[in-house]
Write a protein that holds these residues in place. Sequence first.
Motif, PDB file in Angstrom:
ATOM      1  N   LYS A  73      41.149  22.454  31.963  1.00  0.00           N
ATOM      2  CA  LYS A  73      41.826  21.181  31.712  1.00  0.00           C
ATOM      3  C   LYS A  73      41.734  20.218  32.891  1.00  0.00           C
ATOM      4  O   LYS A  73      41.982  19.041  32.759  1.00  0.00           O
ATOM      5  CB  LYS A  73      43.281  21.430  31.309  1.00  0.00           C
ATOM      6  N   ASP A 125      32.838  22.883  30.647  1.00  0.00           N
ATOM      7  CA  ASP A 125      33.939  22.375  29.811  1.00  0.00           C
ATOM      8  C   ASP A 125      33.387  21.632  28.599  1.00  0.00           C
ATOM      9  O   ASP A 125      33.768  21.923  27.464  1.00  0.00           O
ATOM     10  CB  ASP A 125      34.807  21.445  30.685  1.00  0.00           C
ATOM     11  N   ARG A 129      33.714  22.668  24.647  1.00  0.00           N
ATOM     12  CA  ARG A 129      34.450  21.869  23.681  1.00  0.00           C
ATOM     13  C   ARG A 129      33.554  21.380  22.551  1.00  0.00           C
ATOM     14  O   ARG A 129      33.979  21.231  21.425  1.00  0.00           O
ATOM     15  CB  ARG A 129      35.139  20.694  24.369  1.00  0.00           C
TER      16      ARG A 129
END
Lengths: 365, 565
Positions: A73, A125, A129
Amino acid sequence: MGKKTAVMDIPLFLTVIVLVCIGIVMVYSASAVISQEKFSSSYHFLIKQSIWAMAGILLMLVFSQVDYNHFQKFSRPAVIVTVILLFIVLFRPTMLGARRWIKIGPIGFQPSEMAKLVMILFIADVLDRKQSKIKEFKACILPILIVTMVLSALIYIEPDLGGTVILVLMFMIMLFIGGARVQHLVSIVLVSLPLLYLAILKVGYRKGRLLSFLNPQDDITGKGYQLYQSLLAFGSGGLFGKGLGASRSKLFYLPQPHTDFILPVIGEELGFFGVTIIILMFCFIIYRGARIAIDAPNLFGTMFASGIVSLVALQTIINIAVVTACMPTKGLSLPFLSFGGSSLIFTLIGMGILLNISMQVKRQR
Amino acid sequence: MNIKYRIIICLVVTVVMFAGLEVRLWNIQVVRHSPINKTAIKQFEHKIFLNPDRGKIYDRNGEQLALDINVDSVFAVPSEISSPSRTSRKLAGILGLNESSLAGKLRKRSSFAWVKRKVGPSLSMKVKKLGLEGIYLLQEKKRFYPENDLACHIIGCVGIDSQGLSGIEKNYEKFLKTASRRAVRVTDAFGRNVITTNEVIKRNKECCDVVLTIDKYIQHVAEVELKKAYINSKASRATIVVQDPATGEILALANYPGFNGNKPLKYASRFMNNPAITNVYEPGSTFKIIAAAAVLEKNMVSPKDRFYCENGLWVIGNYPIRDHEKEGWLNFNQIIMKSSNIGMAKIGEKLGRIGLYEYTRKFGFGNYTGIDLPGESCGILRKTDKWSSISLGRISFGQEIGVTAIQLVSAFSSIANKGRLMQPRIVRHVLDSDGNNAREFEPITIRRVVSHRTVNLLTKMLVGVVEEGTGVRAGVDGYRVAGKTGTAQKYDKKSGAYCSMKYTASFAGFIPAYKPRVTILVIVDEPEGVYYGGTVAAPVFSRVAQKIMEYYSIPWDEYKLATNR
């Protein structure tokens, strides 16, 4: 963090520790005379490298205990912070012909080393995603491309061509592993060729470097000097070397014997034998890293791990290729061994993350 | 394609690349090791070649006459010197060098320069104490002659690079030169000194030290007496040779003036020559023994045969032959004793050209004696067909012939040695590095020249010379001495005639006359004032012979004081 029953990859951990220790010894051996000359004490670089090694190993242990999934995150904020730091660097005074350091008190810090790790995080990341859209250029590849270009452009301005090349290659490798279309990668390469041409051949000293590596003997007093000295160091070492501490190249013949050109000193003192053992240790780390990437519990872990391993492998291969005159001089350090705080610490942080992933590997095999 | 296989592809590519780098490293480090290492050594190391070690030279009793000592040489590494002018000012004062030329040397950005080689221990201590940056000491070998000028013409001397220049040092170079040395300096990229080592490159396993036939004591005595005679007679030069007649070994050989081998640069090169073997001179009356021995051997003349000596002047053709004393009839014995030229010329006429030439050659004249010293001359002896009408007579009493001292002393020794001519020798043996004999030089008999009978007759005549003839001053208390004086007018090449002012005075003889232990030849060249061999040279013989007899502890022949006082 909950499932702490798993054990981290102990052989990997030990290999890293041993390499770092060899690095400290060799940094001392290579730098003692230079250090005596500059600082009136032969221990200057030894002490610094030891402190960084201890800090780095501590950070590696800390990061090995933090679940790597937490970092996902932070990937976009991390990119933003890195870009800001890379901007700040541009306004710092020039050191050794480049603006690479931000000084915080007595500690110098290289944002470009951080950028490498942050880019790995960011790519992992995005690929995680958007794993269903990996074949789509706009949706998945373009954002990664933009971030890569921004980061590498900023590093290029420092100037740090080696860092730029690493980022670009990391981008290619991670997208390949992530499963991007080969056509996309090839077209990116084709489009960037003119840029590469400008980046290298337009800058005088790089052109010289590029050409000098082909025939270092032709210009031993000028551009080929460093490579020529590097070959003399390797060659005079022979099979078993002259013995620890017995290098003569480090007596100001070979520039940067404790940083980028530490391997020639190792080759001179410990011979082909010693260099081969070190290369085998790197291979072992890469092999264990690749297994961790394959066995990682999720795609983010696989990409994160393969990014970290690729970074180590790329830097090692390029550094060795440069010092053995197989590639033009880049200004890249040798992971774990070269003197340099930021490089060592961020590499060890990367190893910490890798170790954490290793603790969470799938048990089903 | 599964992500796992893509990772494995990357892993394989990585391993292949590492393998490629290993191949490259193998090529650089192992395959090309020796050529690269050679280049590297050239870059890292600088070699300075130092003087080779030399073996010692001993006298026959093991006394050291020449040896190597350690000295320091001062060198500079100019690239380490920050202030050449200050460094050169300090150094030049201590070492006695020219300050500006030293500063010039130090200003060159080279990595090595000699400042001064082979300085004494006190100077090197001073240099050490200064502790100047970029100034270093390196140990070298220096040739040292503990007795300074003793036996200088035999031993010879060495040059700045320890190469033998003259004497034994030159002729025995290949034995004496034992090990080559070099210093290896390891420098950093700026040419600054890191370490300096001094290593032996090559060692001559063959041999090492040379033992001479010279006896240091006899040499010393001979030199002292020779110098006295030289000074007293204001001569231009003087030479003495002492030989053991039985073996041909040279016990002493000296010329005055000589030189000090420790400071060879202070002397002109003419002092380095060894006149005893290089200089050819007309022997005069000492040469009369040749014709005398020949007629005795051939039974042509007996000692009692009488010859008319023409009252001191005999003219053959247009050439006058003169005697010092005006004599009438003299027998052969008296001719030798009083050294009559006319008498000797007449004996020579009896002998004939062929006979005289034959015996001159037999005694070793006109030939190299083969003594192991550099620069020997063979003298001048013309073939009989080149002789003029008076050559026969003149050669009989020692003119028109050129000899060297070593030839003449050997000829006298052959009489002393019962008629056998020995090769004159200067080296007894060569020792290897363990002190064992590596080479022994045995006495060499060249030939039998005359019979025992001739020797006995001739010796009696020569004893007469010393007891009641021209050589009385050569007498030694308690011993019979056999000898012959010589007073030769020097031939002047410019005017082509014998000059009346310059003489060579000499005396040759052996002692004890009937059991000879030593043969001694004394030559005083161009004495001022009294110029007779019997006056200038014979006393030197007497004093040297007496000391040798004492030194050898030889019992007296008879209780009899010499007639020389």
